[in-house]
Scaffold this motif. Structure first.
Motif, PDB file in Angstrom:
ATOM      1  N   UNK A  34       0.812  -1.212   0.000  1.00 60.03           N
ATOM      2  CA  UNK A  34       0.000   0.000   0.000  1.00 60.03           C
ATOM      3  C   UNK A  34       0.847   1.265   0.000  1.00 60.03           C
ATOM      4  N   UNK A  35       1.919   1.263   0.796  1.00 57.80           N
ATOM      5  CA  UNK A  35       2.707   2.508   0.810  1.00 57.80           C
ATOM      6  C   UNK A  35       3.466   2.693  -0.500  1.00 57.80           C
ATOM      7  N   UNK A  85       1.059   4.238  -2.783  1.00 61.27           N
ATOM      8  CA  UNK A  85       0.921   5.648  -2.381  1.00 61.27           C
ATOM      9  C   UNK A  85       2.112   6.477  -2.861  1.00 61.27           C
ATOM     10  N   UNK A 113       2.110   7.038  -6.524  1.00 62.27           N
ATOM     11  CA  UNK A 113       1.104   8.039  -6.918  1.00 62.27           C
ATOM     12  C   UNK A 113       1.595   9.449  -6.611  1.00 62.27           C
ATOM     13  N   UNK A 114       2.133   9.627  -5.388  1.00 63.44           N
ATOM     14  CA  UNK A 114       2.575  10.966  -4.990  1.00 63.44           C
ATOM     15  C   UNK A 114       3.769  11.390  -5.862  1.00 63.44           C
ATOM     16  N   UNK A 140      -9.076  -0.681   0.230  1.00 61.58           N
ATOM     17  CA  UNK A 140      -7.724  -0.566  -0.304  1.00 61.58           C
ATOM     18  C   UNK A 140      -7.643  -1.025  -1.757  1.00 61.58           C
ATOM     19  N   UNK A 192      -8.049   1.604  -4.167  1.00 61.53           N
ATOM     20  CA  UNK A 192      -6.852   2.443  -4.253  1.00 61.53           C
ATOM     21  C   UNK A 192      -5.882   1.824  -5.265  1.00 61.53           C
ATOM     22  N   UNK A 209      -7.216   2.265  -8.693  1.00 62.89           N
ATOM     23  CA  UNK A 209      -7.026   3.641  -9.147  1.00 62.89           C
ATOM     24  C   UNK A 209      -5.581   3.836  -9.623  1.00 62.89           C
TER      25      UNK A 209
END
Lengths: 1393, 62
Positions: free
Chosen positions: A656-657, A660, A663-664, A689, A692, A695
């Motif tokens: 998950x991180x 993230x 994406x960032x 999740x 996410x 996406x």
């Protein structure tokens, strides 16, 4: 840390490290860090940038007070006899701050230049740098400081801060010990006279050390500093002849310090020693120093192996001796002279002969003509004592015309003995070794005459001690107290420290120095000094340069703080020590971490993305600061890996991180970044999740590559990284990236393992807490609970949930003692200010120099005094400090203030504190206003003082104008009904009710079924093997028997109203006509979830197709012996278009049943057809075990699911094998579908209780991360599978958490609401309903019966939207009424007066 | 063993001031227990304070 005692009554022992900053005084202004010369890698930014030794962990850190990192005393300071802050002055020099460095040096030592030339520098002997390359040239560095002040022509004279005292002290001898004692006593305010026998001051420094080593002008100048400080130096005065103790007493001296030195030589004890041509070394050096004509022959023999002998030999050479031979008893390596002096002597062509002792002199015409030596076999005996053994058979004669004896020194005690002064056995002065006090109480002794011949720095150290004793003696204090300090030092880790060679000092070449007394060593120039200074390794971290002490106006810094050992009396303990990111350094061969700067860990990358990070959020490659175009994430570094790191578990958060961060990163790069995640399984199993992940893949264009990493190599041209990996089909591929991010897992740090061991808390094989699936937070030591990532790898919402749960369990244990240790703040009765005219007090803050450095604060204060309503003004250095609060209280009372304005910083951080100050002296807390003249003024307009001052006036004028219009306000107080309603009687609901009962609160448990237990009754065992049914039975029995729990089975909620603390719920039980009304203060929703009923894969059509729960039942009844083959299909009813999210538990259900089959019938073939195996956390072990047992895992794609056909001999399942790249058909006796989880009854309960659910029907928490068991409505909590799919152990934890959160409510008798609420004026309201439509919280309601709009203050959030939109302005928001805002605008526009 | 010796303490020690330790402390304090929050570094916040954003909402971690 350690813990003794029993649950409910522990004693915890805590070691609290010193912060060196007083937290009550520090205002976090940051001036200290600006002056700190020590930079070190910043842990907060994962060592990617630097911070100072005095630091705040991060800008928003709480507590905001700074702290100092110390690692004990640096070896140099600890070793220096005078304990000079060496690391400190070196750090300051590295920063170019020579004046500060000089001042720091002179705090402890008066002779930077002298000792910069003659010190034997024991500090360099311990310097940690020596272990890397060569020691720091400490001596040369402070010599530079001496040269610096000399060149400047202005010597630093220490300021005498003590008051001038009348007492006089006499110092006998102007050598280093005497002068230092005088220097220290002068600083204490005493009047000091130094008496010197010779014509010039300096003692051995003047008459023993040759000028080529210590130029006379430098010596004179540094001694002159003491005269400039006020010392009177009287030369040519002999103690014992011209003055005596009696005469000094008569002259009014309070104390005497004898530092007479050793100015006589020692004799050889050989016949004819007194003949012409044989002289004593000390006499020879003294005569040479005085410029007397010294008679020297051509052939000189010097006897002795110490420094004096070397000086004698070199001086003799310079004075014209043709050949100088130095002969000593010791072997070369035993010679007491310092090595560098010996080397220098050899350079001066002095011949050194070792291991010979003099036997006899040859005479010729009454003068020495030669000397015979005998061989010395050894100098020291086996006890290390001086006890030379000679061999008379081996002798050698030397022809010479001069012999200089330099084998030792002695004190000249003429006139000393006679005064009754005690003499020691070796012939020196006798005194106490610590206090230096002689048997005559007012007389002290030190220096060489006391302890024998030593170096200048030893004399300096002794002089300091003498000064302490004399000061204490004069003041009648204990001479000995606290003087037993031992100096211990620590060393930093030098691994990986780069080599920086020591800068050698330029010296006069031997031929240039021949025949003269020019200084040999040239010292450093400024550039060299700075270069050398930055070689320092900052062993102690803080250099103890004390610049921060001077910079801190709040006087908060205290370097003398020490560690404290504390004992705490506690009833329970919660361990939340966490896990740390895995350090991939051991894997650097594979991934090039630390070998290539463009390989970062995920946390390092996270810091790079942060605006508070090393690049302030600008994403660049560390190697060349270019923006990367291609970044790859490598998953499972330090997780799911048995070979390389040993952590076999899944860390649960990395997938998950990584998504993230990718994406960032794309967001930062503006979209044209290629972000690729190389993974084994994507484990996005948490609530929502999967969406996410979808996406990231579908909308953000992040590439997901299922791969096994083979190796990483560097492209030497551009430092890019070439990744070699095997893709899903087993093909080996290469791809080049600009940057690699290692998605490192979590591990329990070593310090925590030690802690667990000390506390007697058992850990599992992965070093996480050893606990039972039904009590996951209970450690093996009763009364100690664990939560967060120390319990097991998990994400933030789970950690927060566990934290509340652990708090609840800790509370359950000591519920009887609730409120016994807490303190209640006493608030005095409020002063009634009605009818009073406004009396405003304005307090302007200087904020150290933060405001005062820009804004004219006194002018601003004067201006404020002219404003209407203002009756008092003041300004404070720091208005937020504790003592200022007391001052404000006094002023409020003294001047009868009824409004207070503070002109300082942000109300966001400081208003609540000032409002408390108002309350504490009876003033309503809302009669307060702030003007932010720092953040919004002095900080942003730092370069325009005039305009900033003008703006500050505007801000203060506006604040005062608003203050006079403020009214006292009172928040509504609502009572709390102490009963809870728990909806749902499954494992979660029952646990929640039981926890509430343990904490002393009653509850009503509403269950729609006839029996308690819910889904728990359909399950058999957990994957760990725990018996679920037995557990559920036990829980149900406990709940039924508990007097505090009322169980309503067969129950249905039919009505609901109220708000936090005061709910009313109507429940119909067993189909009765008349519902029961339950009054309660909180609600816990635990309505649970069930198994999805598949529509896919022939389910319901063929009875050989089962769900996992049904398979569990089948295995429980019949076992697996009759089955040849079982196929399982994952993600049935999950991760599809209809229900996009993952059901979290189905992978482990499948593995659990597969293992049960293999255990029962090892020959039964089991196939699990999966998309990603989400065996998160420690479940990974069961996945590994299943593969070991021969369970076959076949991955299928979402868009190519297995095809299922019924046949007579079984179910035929066709699936595409990704390795073989073709379809395979499997015959199965049973096809088990891993059916997803579906919430049960949430829609209906949600509607009745006015609670929101997500698209899939799970209840919504108030905040995904930080309030995972609270719901949007206050007083409503959530647990179990009603929140989302989860394991039984996770549901139990969440139930503990929901109960704990409910207790935070129930433990209060009443709740005080904020007074900032909207109010409607019903007389003028036209009921247009604009407010009803606009309120984001749906609070305003049209009461049909009363025909008016009502805003319930218990529900109003005080946002002010309704007040803004009301077209008739009939809604007011308390504390922000129209005139309270418009007055500010008007006064601003009106301008200043 | 007197009554006093068996008396329970109304305090709890929480070790570690990361997100879990902070939350546990807040809940305990709000529930009427005195809390000793023990942290080895100079500030509370733990690893979460080092995070830039948090999944799945991409909210700021601070």
């Amino acid at each position: 840390m350690g813990i003794d005692g029993e649950p409910g009554n522990f004693t915890a022992r805590i070691h609290q490290a010193p912060r060196y900053v007083d937290m009550t005084k520090c205002t976090s202004c940051g001036e200290c860090a600006k002056v700190c010369p020590v930079s070190r890698p910043n842990e907060y930014n994962e060592l990617l940038d630097f911070r100072k030794a005095i630091f705040k962990q991060y800008p928003q850190a709480i507590p905001g007070a700074f702290g100092i990192t110390k690692r004990g005393t640096a070896p140099c300071k600890a070793t220096c006899p005078a304990h000079v802050s060496i690391q400190g002055f070196v750090a300051l020099m590295g920063d170019g701050r020579y004046d500060e460095a000089l001042k720091l040096f002179k705090e402890d030592h008066p002779f930077p230049g002298i000792c910069g030339r003659v010190c034997h520098h024991p500090c360099e002997g311990e310097c940690t740098r020596a272990q890397v390359d060569q020691p720091l040239a400490v001596r040369e560095l402070h010599r530079f400081l001496g040269d610096y002040e000399r060149e400047k022509g202005q010597y630093y004279i220490p300021k005498i801060e003590a008051e001038k005292r009348s007492e006089k002290v006499a110092v006998i001898g102007s050598g280093p010990a005497g002068v230092t004692a005088a220097y220290e006593l002068l600083k204490q305010g005493y009047q000091v006279t130094i008496f010197e026998k010779q014509d010039e001051p300096g003692g051995m420094m003047r008459y023993g050390i040759p000028a080529y080593r210590l130029p006379r002008d430098i010596l004179a100048d540094e001694i002159k500093v003491v005269q400039d400080m006020g010392a009177d130096i009287k030369c040519g005065v002999t103690f014992g002849r011209d003055i005596t103790l009696d005469s000094l007493k008569q002259d009014g001296y309070s104390a005497v310090f004898l530092a007479i030195g050793l100015h006589n030589g020692r004799k050889l004890g050989v016949d004819n020693e007194d003949i012409k041509g044989v002289v004593q070394g000390v006499d020879f050096l003294r005569d040479a120093a005085m410029g007397k004509k010294v008679e020297l022959g051509r052939e000189v023999v010097v006897i002795g192996g110490g420094n004096v002998a070397i000086d004698v030999a070199q001086t003799a050479k310079r004075l014209g001796a043709e050949n100088v031979t130095l002969i000593c008893l010791e072997r070369r390596e035993e010679m007491p002279a310092w090595e560098y002096e010996i080397v220098e002597a050899i350079e001066d062509e002095i011949k050194i002969v070792n291991s010979f002792g003099p036997r006899s002199f040859h005479l010729e015409q009454g003068r020495v003509a030669g000397i015979e030596f005998r061989s010395c076999k050894r100098v020291f005996d086996e006890n290390g004592r001086f006890n030379p053994q000679f061999d008379d058979n081996v002798c050698e004669s030397f022809h010479c015309d001069t012999v200089i004896v330099a084998i030792g020194q002695s004190a000249d005690l003429d006139g000393i003995r006679e005064q009754g002064i005690a003499i020691s056995r070796p012939g020196g002065l006798e005194a106490d070794s610590v206090t230096l006090q002689t048997p005559i109480d007012w007389v002290f002794a030190g220096g060489d005459a006391f302890y024998g011949p030593k170096s200048v720095v030893d004399a300096v150290a002794c002089g300091k001690e003498a000064a302490i004793s004399i000061h204490r003696y004069i003041n009648g204090m204990d001479l000995r107290e606290g003087r037993d300090k031992t100096w211990e030092f620590v060393r930093p880790d030098i691994e990986g420290e780069a080599i920086k060679e020591r800068l050698m000092v330029e010296c006069l070449a031997p031929q240039v120095r021949c025949g003269n007394f020019l200084e040999v060593s040239k010292g450093y120039d400024e550039e060299q000094a700075r270069q050398e200074a930055i070689r320092c390794l900052s062993c102690g971290v803080c250099s103890e340069c004390y610049q921060c002490v001077e910079a801190c106006l709040a006087k908060a810094i205290d370097h003398s703080q020490v560690a404290e050992e504390k004992e705490l009396s506690v009833g329970s303990v919660v361990l939340a020590t966490g896990a740390k990111p895995y350090d991939p350094t051991p894997l650097s061969e594979i991934y090039l971490y630390k070998k290539n700067p463009n390989v970062l860990t995920s946390l390092e990358f996270e810091r790079m993305l942060s605006s508070g990070g090393p690049t302030m959020g600008h994403l660049v490659r560390p190697s060349d600061h270019q923006e990367p175009k291609k970044v790859a994430w490598l998953q499972c570094i330090g997780s799911r890996d048995n070979n390389k790191c040993g952590h076999t578990y899944c860390s649960s958060v990395c997938c998950m991180y990584a998504i993230k961060d990718a994406m960032i990163a794309k967001e930062h790069a503006g979209g044209d970044l290629d972000a690729a995640i190389f993974y084994m399984d994507i484990r996005s199993f948490g609530k929502d999740y999967e969406e996410y992940y979808d996406r990231a893949r579908n909308r953000e264009g992040i590439r997901f590559v299922k791969a096994r990493i083979h190796s990483v190599i560097e492209n030497p041209e551009n430092r890019n990284l070439i990744l070699r990996f095997a893709d899903e089909n087993g093909q080996i591929l290469d791809e080049e990236f600009d940057m690699l991010v290692l998605s490192v897992g979590l591990e329990v740090p070593a310090a925590t393992l030690e802690l667990a061991d000390r506390l007697g808390v058992h850990l599992n094989k992965h070093n996480f807490i050893d606990s039972h699936p039904f009590s996951p937070l209970t450690t093996t030591r009763p009364g100690i609970f664990a939560c967060g990532t120390f319990q097991g790898p998990k994400d933030i919402p789970s950690s927060v949930t566990e934290a509340s749960a652990a708090a609840g369990l800790a509370g359950c244990q000591i519920a009887a003692a609730r409120d016994t240790d807490t303190k209640v703040r006493e608030i005095p009765e409020e002063i009634d200010i009605s009818g009073q005219n406004p009396r405003v007090g304005v307090f302007v803050c200087n904020c150290g120099t933060n405001i005062a450095g820009v804004v004219d604060v006194p002018g601003l204060q004067e201006y404020a005094a002219t404003l209407p309503g203002v009756v008092f003004t003041d300004n404070n250095l720091f208005t937020c400090s504790q003592d200022t609060q007391a001052k404000i209280k006094d002023k409020i009372i003294e001047h009868g203030l009824n409004r207070v304005v503070v002109a300082s910083c942000s109300p966001k951080t400081h208003a609540p504190m000032f409002m408390e100050t108002l309350e504490a002296c009876g003033l309503n807390r809302y009669l307060f206003e702030m003007a932010n003249i720092r953040n919004q003024d002095s900080w942003v307009h730092a370069y325009n003082h005039e305009l900033a001052t003008e703006k500050a006036r505007d801000l203060v004028r506006m604040a005062v104008s608003r203050a006079v219009r403020l009214k006292p306000l009172h928040g509504k107080v609502i009572p709390v009904n102490k009963r809870a309603l728990v909806v749902g009687g499954g494992v979660a609901g029952m646990n929640a009710a039981l926890d509430l009962a343990r904490q002393g609160f009653e509850s009503t448990l509403v269950e729609k079924q006839a029996q308690l237990g819910g889904m728990g009754r359909k399950l058999h065992h957990t994957i760990e093997g725990a018996d679920i049914r037995a557990y559920v039975d036990k829980l149900a029995a406990q709940v039924t028997l508990d007097e505090k729990i009322t169980v309503l089975n067969d129950a249905e909620i039919v009505g609901f109203e109220g708000f936090q603390g005061n709910f009313k719920t109507a429940v119909r039980v067993g189909g009765q006509e008349q519902p029961q009304e339950i009054q309660h203060g909180v609600i816990i929703v635990a309505t649970g979830a069930g198994e999805y009923t598949p529509k896919e894969y022939l389910y319901g059509e063929d009875d050989r197709v089962l769900t996992q729960i049904q398979l569990g039942d089948r295995l429980g009844e019949k076992g697996a012996a009759a089955l040849d083959s079982v196929v399982m299909i994952q993600c049935v009813g999950s991760r599809n278009d209809e229900r996009p999210n993952c059901s979290r538990i189905c992978c482990q259900s499948a593995v659990k049943n597969a293992l049960a089959i293999k255990k029962n019938s090892p020959d039964t073939q089991v196939f699990i057809l999966y998309r990603d195996m989400r065996m998160y956390g420690l479940l990974e072990d069961y996945y590994t075990e299943a593969r070991k047992q021969g369970v076959i895992f076949v991955r299928y794609q979402k868009d190519n699911p297995p095809a299922v056909k019924a046949a007579d001999d079984g179910i035929l399942v066709t699936v595409r094998d990704h390795v073989l790249q073709r379809d395979i058909e499997i015959r199965a006796d049973i096809l088990a579908l891993s059916a997803g989880v579906l919430p049960s009854g949430s829609e209906e309960v949600g509607r009745k209780l006015k609670l929101n659910t997500n698209a899939e029907g799970y209840f919504l928490e108030a905040h995904v991360k930080l309030r995972p068991v609270d719901m949007g409505s206050d007083g409503v909590f959530l647990c179990g599978t009603a929140h989302g799919p989860k394991l039984i152990s996770e549901a139990i934890v969440q139930a503990n958490a929901a109960a704990a959160r409910a207790v935070t409510f129930l433990s209060k008798d009443r709740i005080k609401l904020s007074a900032i609420k909207a109010e409607v004026d019903p007389d003028h309201c036209v009921k247009c309903l604009t407010c009803v439509r606009s309120c984001p919280f749906e609070v305003p309601r049209f009461n049909v019966e009363q025909g008016e709009i009502q805003i319930d203050p218990a529900l109003c959030q005080g946002c002010g939207v309704c007040a803004c939109v009301c077209p008739r302005q009939t809604i007011k928001l308390n504390n922000y009424e129209d005139d309270q805002i418009t007055c500010e605008i008007e006064t601003l526009l009106a301008g200043g007066m | 063993m007197g009554f006093e010796a068996n008396k329970q303490s109304g305090s709890v020690m929480v070790v570690g001031a990361g997100i879990a330790g902070m939350q546990a402390s807040l809940d305990l304090a709000e529930s009427g227990y005195y809390v000793y929050l023990v942290e080895k570094s100079a500030a509370i916040g733990g690893v979460m304070s080092q995070l830039d954003k948090t999944f799945p909402t991409n909210d700021c971690a601070m």
